[in-house]
Design a protein around this motif. Structure first.
Motif, PDB file in Angstrom:
ATOM      1  N   PRO A  62      34.193  19.148  42.647  1.00  0.00           N
ATOM      2  CA  PRO A  62      33.985  20.473  42.046  1.00  0.00           C
ATOM      3  C   PRO A  62      35.219  20.967  41.281  1.00  0.00           C
ATOM      4  N   GLU A  63      36.404  20.758  41.849  1.00  0.00           N
ATOM      5  CA  GLU A  63      37.624  21.196  41.169  1.00  0.00           C
ATOM      6  C   GLU A  63      37.934  20.307  39.969  1.00  0.00           C
ATOM      7  N   VAL A  64      37.660  19.007  40.091  1.00  0.00           N
ATOM      8  CA  VAL A  64      37.840  18.088  38.958  1.00  0.00           C
ATOM      9  C   VAL A  64      36.945  18.524  37.797  1.00  0.00           C
ATOM     10  N   THR A  65      35.713  18.879  38.114  1.00  0.00           N
ATOM     11  CA  THR A  65      34.774  19.337  37.086  1.00  0.00           C
ATOM     12  C   THR A  65      35.284  20.610  36.415  1.00  0.00           C
ATOM     13  N   ARG A  66      35.822  21.527  37.230  1.00  0.00           N
ATOM     14  CA  ARG A  66      36.362  22.764  36.663  1.00  0.00           C
ATOM     15  C   ARG A  66      37.529  22.473  35.718  1.00  0.00           C
ATOM     16  N   ILE A  67      38.418  21.574  36.141  1.00  0.00           N
ATOM     17  CA  ILE A  67      39.584  21.225  35.312  1.00  0.00           C
ATOM     18  C   ILE A  67      39.140  20.568  34.015  1.00  0.00           C
ATOM     19  N   GLU A  68      38.229  19.602  34.136  1.00  0.00           N
ATOM     20  CA  GLU A  68      37.765  18.891  32.936  1.00  0.00           C
ATOM     21  C   GLU A  68      37.024  19.842  31.987  1.00  0.00           C
ATOM     22  N   THR A  69      36.311  20.816  32.524  1.00  0.00           N
ATOM     23  CA  THR A  69      35.571  21.773  31.693  1.00  0.00           C
ATOM     24  C   THR A  69      36.529  22.732  30.982  1.00  0.00           C
ATOM     25  N   THR A  70      37.590  23.126  31.685  1.00  0.00           N
ATOM     26  CA  THR A  70      38.541  24.088  31.131  1.00  0.00           C
ATOM     27  C   THR A  70      39.435  23.466  30.060  1.00  0.00           C
ATOM     28  N   PHE A  71      39.915  22.259  30.315  1.00  0.00           N
ATOM     29  CA  PHE A  71      40.846  21.604  29.397  1.00  0.00           C
ATOM     30  C   PHE A  71      40.131  20.445  28.716  1.00  0.00           C
ATOM     31  N   ARG A  72      39.481  20.732  27.612  1.00  0.00           N
ATOM     32  CA  ARG A  72      38.663  19.737  26.918  1.00  0.00           C
ATOM     33  C   ARG A  72      39.485  18.910  25.945  1.00  0.00           C
ATOM     34  N   ALA A  73      39.290  17.611  25.973  1.00  0.00           N
ATOM     35  CA  ALA A  73      39.890  16.722  24.972  1.00  0.00           C
ATOM     36  C   ALA A  73      38.999  16.742  23.736  1.00  0.00           C
ATOM     37  N   PRO A  74      39.584  16.800  22.540  1.00  0.00           N
ATOM     38  CA  PRO A  74      38.759  16.846  21.325  1.00  0.00           C
ATOM     39  C   PRO A  74      37.896  15.600  21.185  1.00  0.00           C
ATOM     40  N   GLY A  75      36.660  15.817  20.763  1.00  0.00           N
ATOM     41  CA  GLY A  75      35.764  14.688  20.493  1.00  0.00           C
ATOM     42  C   GLY A  75      35.122  14.062  21.709  1.00  0.00           C
ATOM     43  N   ARG A  76      35.297  14.657  22.880  1.00  0.00           N
ATOM     44  CA  ARG A  76      34.683  14.108  24.099  1.00  0.00           C
ATOM     45  C   ARG A  76      33.816  15.175  24.740  1.00  0.00           C
ATOM     46  N   THR A  77      32.774  14.722  25.401  1.00  0.00           N
ATOM     47  CA  THR A  77      31.911  15.667  26.119  1.00  0.00           C
ATOM     48  C   THR A  77      32.302  15.676  27.586  1.00  0.00           C
ATOM     49  N   ILE A  78      31.926  16.718  28.284  1.00  0.00           N
ATOM     50  CA  ILE A  78      32.199  16.793  29.718  1.00  0.00           C
ATOM     51  C   ILE A  78      31.479  15.672  30.454  1.00  0.00           C
ATOM     52  N   ALA A  79      30.298  15.306  29.972  1.00  0.00           N
ATOM     53  CA  ALA A  79      29.548  14.209  30.603  1.00  0.00           C
ATOM     54  C   ALA A  79      30.319  12.891  30.496  1.00  0.00           C
ATOM     55  N   ASP A  80      30.950  12.657  29.317  1.00  0.00           N
ATOM     56  CA  ASP A  80      31.748  11.432  29.140  1.00  0.00           C
ATOM     57  C   ASP A  80      32.894  11.383  30.143  1.00  0.00           C
ATOM     58  N   ASP A  81      33.582  12.523  30.283  1.00  0.00           N
ATOM     59  CA  ASP A  81      34.737  12.544  31.174  1.00  0.00           C
ATOM     60  C   ASP A  81      34.340  12.391  32.638  1.00  0.00           C
ATOM     61  N   LEU A  82      33.266  13.035  33.035  1.00  0.00           N
ATOM     62  CA  LEU A  82      32.828  12.917  34.427  1.00  0.00           C
ATOM     63  C   LEU A  82      32.294  11.526  34.737  1.00  0.00           C
ATOM     64  N   GLN A  83      31.760  10.858  33.720  1.00  0.00           N
ATOM     65  CA  GLN A  83      31.276   9.496  33.922  1.00  0.00           C
ATOM     66  C   GLN A  83      32.423   8.553  34.292  1.00  0.00           C
ATOM     67  N   VAL A  84      33.607   8.845  33.784  1.00  0.00           N
ATOM     68  CA  VAL A  84      34.785   8.030  34.117  1.00  0.00           C
ATOM     69  C   VAL A  84      35.005   8.016  35.626  1.00  0.00           C
ATOM     70  N   TYR A  85      34.878   9.178  36.261  1.00  0.00           N
ATOM     71  CA  TYR A  85      35.098   9.252  37.712  1.00  0.00           C
ATOM     72  C   TYR A  85      33.984   8.547  38.486  1.00  0.00           C
ATOM     73  N   ALA A  86      32.766   8.611  37.963  1.00  0.00           N
ATOM     74  CA  ALA A  86      31.656   7.891  38.595  1.00  0.00           C
ATOM     75  C   ALA A  86      31.900   6.380  38.509  1.00  0.00           C
ATOM     76  N   ASP A  87      32.394   5.924  37.346  1.00  0.00           N
ATOM     77  CA  ASP A  87      32.685   4.498  37.178  1.00  0.00           C
ATOM     78  C   ASP A  87      33.820   4.056  38.086  1.00  0.00           C
ATOM     79  N   LEU A  88      34.839   4.916  38.225  1.00  0.00           N
ATOM     80  CA  LEU A  88      35.960   4.588  39.106  1.00  0.00           C
ATOM     81  C   LEU A  88      35.506   4.485  40.560  1.00  0.00           C
ATOM     82  N   GLU A  89      34.597   5.368  40.963  1.00  0.00           N
ATOM     83  CA  GLU A  89      34.085   5.294  42.335  1.00  0.00           C
ATOM     84  C   GLU A  89      33.305   4.004  42.547  1.00  0.00           C
TER      85      GLU A  89
END
Length: 200
Positions: A62-89
């Motif tokens: 939940p906190e990772v999602t909040r951080i990723e949502t607040t500090f967005r990298a240009p050209g990436r979606t929140i879904a892309d970034d959260l998928q990284v953590y799913a792949d790492l798991e």
């Protein structure tokens, strides 16, 4: 000979030996801080550290999602970034299976029981996350997001598993963990010195 030709000739002389020099040896990944230096102990430590990381997944997301949502990298979606953590798991679960197989193979192949030593190394690995309950949730999430499995873990586990399966009971699973130092109040026991035999 003109100055230009002379300079080119010197450059060619300097470049020639460089082409014949052997390529530098690949640099080995360093041992993680606090990890045992033998292969079996290291793989057990890696198992513990990775288990601690994966066990925190649901707590920190939940906190990772909040951080990723607040500090967005240009050209990436929140879904892309959260998928990284799913792949790492997902990869982490695969790595845990590899570590468990390598440890089991080494334990079966060892000439002496080593599983107790392995259990201690697993605990030491998990201890890398011992401070997690005391950290603020944002800090814990940041630590978790930046953590990566040490590179030496996977290569060592594969080598240990292969060696244990190929060599069976002749495998050297690694040196024992250092024993606890003797307390200062207990003097070291010295071996008795035999008196020389009387000449007859």
């Amino acid at each position: 000979m003109s100055a230009l030709l002379f300079a080119l000739a010197l450059l060619a002389q300097d470049a020639a030996p460089a082409a014949t020099e052997p390529a530098p040896a690949p640099v080995e990944a360093p041992y993680p801080a606090g990890a045992p230096k033998d292969d079996y102990g290291l793989v057990a430590w890696c198992h513990g550290a990775l288990t601690g990381y994966l066990d925190l997944h649901d707590q920190v997301m939940p906190e990772v999602t909040r951080i990723e949502t607040t500090f967005r990298a240009p050209g990436r979606t929140i879904a892309d970034d959260l998928q990284v953590y799913a792949d790492l798991e997902k990869q982490g679960r695969k790595d845990l299976k590899l570590f468990a197989r390598a440890m089991e193979a080494a334990e079966r192949a060892s000439l002496k029981p080593i599983n107790v030593r392995g259990g201690e190394a697993v605990k030491r690995g998990r201890a890398t996350w011992a401070a997690a309950p005391n950290l603020p949730k944002a800090r814990l999430a940041q630590e978790w997001m930046s953590w990566t499995l040490p590179a030496r873990c996977g290569t060592t586990a594969k080598a240990l598993e292969t060696r244990a399966k190929l060599l069976g009971a002749t495998v050297d699973a690694g040196a024992e963990m250092p024993a606890e130092p003797a307390s200062p109040s207990e003097p070291p026991v010295e071996a008795p010195v035999e008196a020389p035999a009387n000449p007859s």
